[in-house]
Write a protein that holds these residues in place. Structure first.
Motif, PDB file in Angstrom:
ATOM      1  N   ALA A  18      -6.412   8.574   4.286  1.00 22.84           N
ATOM      2  CA  ALA A  18      -6.026   7.508   3.383  1.00 22.84           C
ATOM      3  C   ALA A  18      -7.065   6.386   3.453  1.00 22.84           C
ATOM      4  CB  ALA A  18      -4.798   7.102   3.809  1.00 22.84           C
ATOM      5  N   LEU A  19      -7.646   5.883   4.611  1.00 22.66           N
ATOM      6  CA  LEU A  19      -8.644   5.034   4.688  1.00 22.66           C
ATOM      7  C   LEU A  19      -9.717   5.560   3.824  1.00 22.66           C
ATOM      8  CD1 LEU A  19      -8.028   4.113   8.549  1.00 22.66           C
ATOM      9  CD2 LEU A  19      -7.490   2.524   6.591  1.00 22.66           C
ATOM     10  N   GLY A  20     -10.303   6.776   3.980  1.00 26.17           N
ATOM     11  CA  GLY A  20     -11.493   7.201   3.409  1.00 26.17           C
ATOM     12  C   GLY A  20     -11.226   7.154   1.949  1.00 26.17           C
ATOM     13  N   PHE A  21      -9.981   7.470   1.476  1.00 28.92           N
ATOM     14  CA  PHE A  21      -9.736   7.696  -0.015  1.00 28.92           C
ATOM     15  C   PHE A  21      -9.671   6.075  -0.614  1.00 28.92           C
ATOM     16  CE2 PHE A  21      -6.825   7.662  -3.608  1.00 28.92           C
ATOM     17  CZ  PHE A  21      -7.303   8.750  -4.206  1.00 28.92           C
ATOM     18  N   ARG A  22      -9.282   5.162   0.245  1.00 30.23           N
ATOM     19  CA  ARG A  22      -9.304   3.603  -0.289  1.00 30.23           C
ATOM     20  C   ARG A  22     -10.645   3.139  -0.388  1.00 30.23           C
ATOM     21  NH1 ARG A  22      -6.184  -0.932   2.915  1.00 30.23           N
ATOM     22  NH2 ARG A  22      -8.100  -0.642   4.254  1.00 30.23           N
ATOM     23  N   ARG A  23     -11.514   3.486   0.474  1.00 30.65           N
ATOM     24  CA  ARG A  23     -12.809   3.253   0.695  1.00 30.65           C
ATOM     25  C   ARG A  23     -13.647   3.662  -0.591  1.00 30.65           C
ATOM     26  NH1 ARG A  23     -13.318   4.010   6.623  1.00 30.65           N
ATOM     27  NH2 ARG A  23     -12.628   2.126   7.374  1.00 30.65           N
ATOM     28  N   ALA A  24     -13.337   4.920  -0.744  1.00 27.06           N
ATOM     29  CA  ALA A  24     -14.004   5.645  -2.029  1.00 27.06           C
ATOM     30  C   ALA A  24     -13.511   5.193  -3.372  1.00 27.06           C
ATOM     31  CB  ALA A  24     -13.887   7.184  -1.782  1.00 27.06           C
ATOM     32  N   THR A  25     -11.999   4.994  -3.410  1.00 30.04           N
ATOM     33  CA  THR A  25     -11.508   4.560  -4.790  1.00 30.04           C
ATOM     34  C   THR A  25     -10.999   3.241  -5.083  1.00 30.04           C
ATOM     35  OG1 THR A  25      -9.454   5.272  -4.105  1.00 30.04           O
ATOM     36  CG2 THR A  25     -10.782   6.942  -5.054  1.00 30.04           C
ATOM     37  N   GLY A  26     -10.733   2.711  -3.841  1.00 30.03           N
ATOM     38  CA  GLY A  26     -10.249   1.184  -3.965  1.00 30.03           C
ATOM     39  C   GLY A  26      -8.882   1.268  -4.149  1.00 30.03           C
ATOM     40  N   VAL A  27      -8.201   2.463  -3.995  1.00 30.44           N
ATOM     41  CA  VAL A  27      -6.796   2.481  -4.328  1.00 30.44           C
ATOM     42  C   VAL A  27      -6.261   3.086  -2.908  1.00 30.44           C
ATOM     43  CG1 VAL A  27      -4.860   3.811  -5.401  1.00 30.44           C
ATOM     44  CG2 VAL A  27      -6.993   3.020  -6.688  1.00 30.44           C
ATOM     45  N   TRP A  28      -5.046   2.675  -2.285  1.00 30.84           N
ATOM     46  CA  TRP A  28      -4.230   3.015  -1.300  1.00 30.84           C
ATOM     47  C   TRP A  28      -3.315   4.096  -1.791  1.00 30.84           C
ATOM     48  CZ3 TRP A  28      -5.039   3.153   3.585  1.00 30.84           C
ATOM     49  CH2 TRP A  28      -4.023   3.704   4.277  1.00 30.84           C
ATOM     50  N   PRO A  29      -3.492   5.525  -1.085  1.00 32.54           N
ATOM     51  CA  PRO A  29      -2.761   6.470  -1.599  1.00 32.54           C
ATOM     52  C   PRO A  29      -1.221   6.412  -1.301  1.00 32.54           C
ATOM     53  CG  PRO A  29      -3.986   7.196   0.042  1.00 32.54           C
ATOM     54  CD  PRO A  29      -4.377   5.754  -0.096  1.00 32.54           C
ATOM     55  N   GLY A  30      -0.787   5.410  -0.582  1.00 29.58           N
ATOM     56  CA  GLY A  30       0.704   5.498  -0.192  1.00 29.58           C
ATOM     57  C   GLY A  30       1.362   4.652  -0.976  1.00 29.58           C
ATOM     58  N   ASP A  31       2.611   4.543  -0.801  1.00 26.45           N
ATOM     59  CA  ASP A  31       3.644   3.590  -1.409  1.00 26.45           C
ATOM     60  C   ASP A  31       3.496   3.651  -2.924  1.00 26.45           C
ATOM     61  OD1 ASP A  31       4.396   2.967   1.127  1.00 26.45           O
ATOM     62  OD2 ASP A  31       3.061   1.060   1.133  1.00 26.45           O
TER      63      ASP A  31
END
Length: 90
Positions: free
Chosen positions: A77-90
């Motif tokens: 999730a942290l890597g996804f947020r760094r790559a996309t700027g979007v948090w995958p949860g909530d």
């Protein structure tokens, strides 16, 4: 998170789940070998192991998998947020 973001994260989550299974299996085998001297954890239907030993092995497997899965999912999730700027949860 948007529906598209959740869909985009699905492959990351799936890879994380497979990785968590492999890593936790390795860790459990190594830990069980150090504790018991045996290569494999005993299954519930193994007659040559006592009740307490079988339950302890299952508890070890569950705890290690839960911790490993959580760590890998969080890192994904942290890597996804760094790559996309979007948090995958909530």
């Amino acid at each position: 998170m948007t529906r598209g973001g959740k869909i985009a994260y699905k492959p990351v989550g799936m890879v994380g789940g497979v990785l968590a299974g492999a890593v936790s299996g390795f860790l459990v085998r190594k830990t069980w070998a150090a504790i018991s001297g045996e290569e494999e954890t005993p299954g519930a239907l193994r007659l040559d192991h006592g009740f307490a030993e079988v339950v302890l092995a299952a508890a070890l497997q569950g705890a290690v998998f839960a911790a490993t899965s959580t760590a890998i999912n969080r890192l994904g999730a942290l890597g996804f947020r760094r790559a996309t700027g979007v948090w995958p949860g909530d």
